[in-house]
Design an enzyme around this catalytic site. Sequence first.
Site: not given
Length: 149
Positions: A37, A50
Amino acid sequence: ERVGPVLDYLGAHGYGTGLAAERRQQALMGLMQGFVDLTVEADGRYWIVDYKTNDLGPRAQDYQPDALARAVRHGHYDLQYLIYLVALHRHLARTLPGYDPARHLGGAQYLFLRGLNGTDASTGVFVDRPHPEFIIGLDDRFAGRSSAA
């Protein structure tokens, strides 16, 4: 067969121990399909971040460190972030002049969005900083360079 040494190394260091033997390879291969992410640098260390939307309950204590650790193990997120950290290690080794894993490699932070309180990291934030030598050893096994655990 590179998966066996990787799984043995992970298990020897306490990761992935909740996986049934017949599911270990399948789970690891499935995790290889994910995406990071966010990668951030803070105080000279690079971290994987994340975001997780898991619903662990309606109360703040449902997002305390112990509950987050259970959710991380249950979802095999620990194996996920270890793969991400190997990828980050490889990237930094190629792109950061003077890269030293002990100095530059941070770890992983998983932000459980439903548990963030907006003021501090007491709820909703899971952090793990595996030893850089462990990440180097894991990288070696992914590359087929096995040595003693």
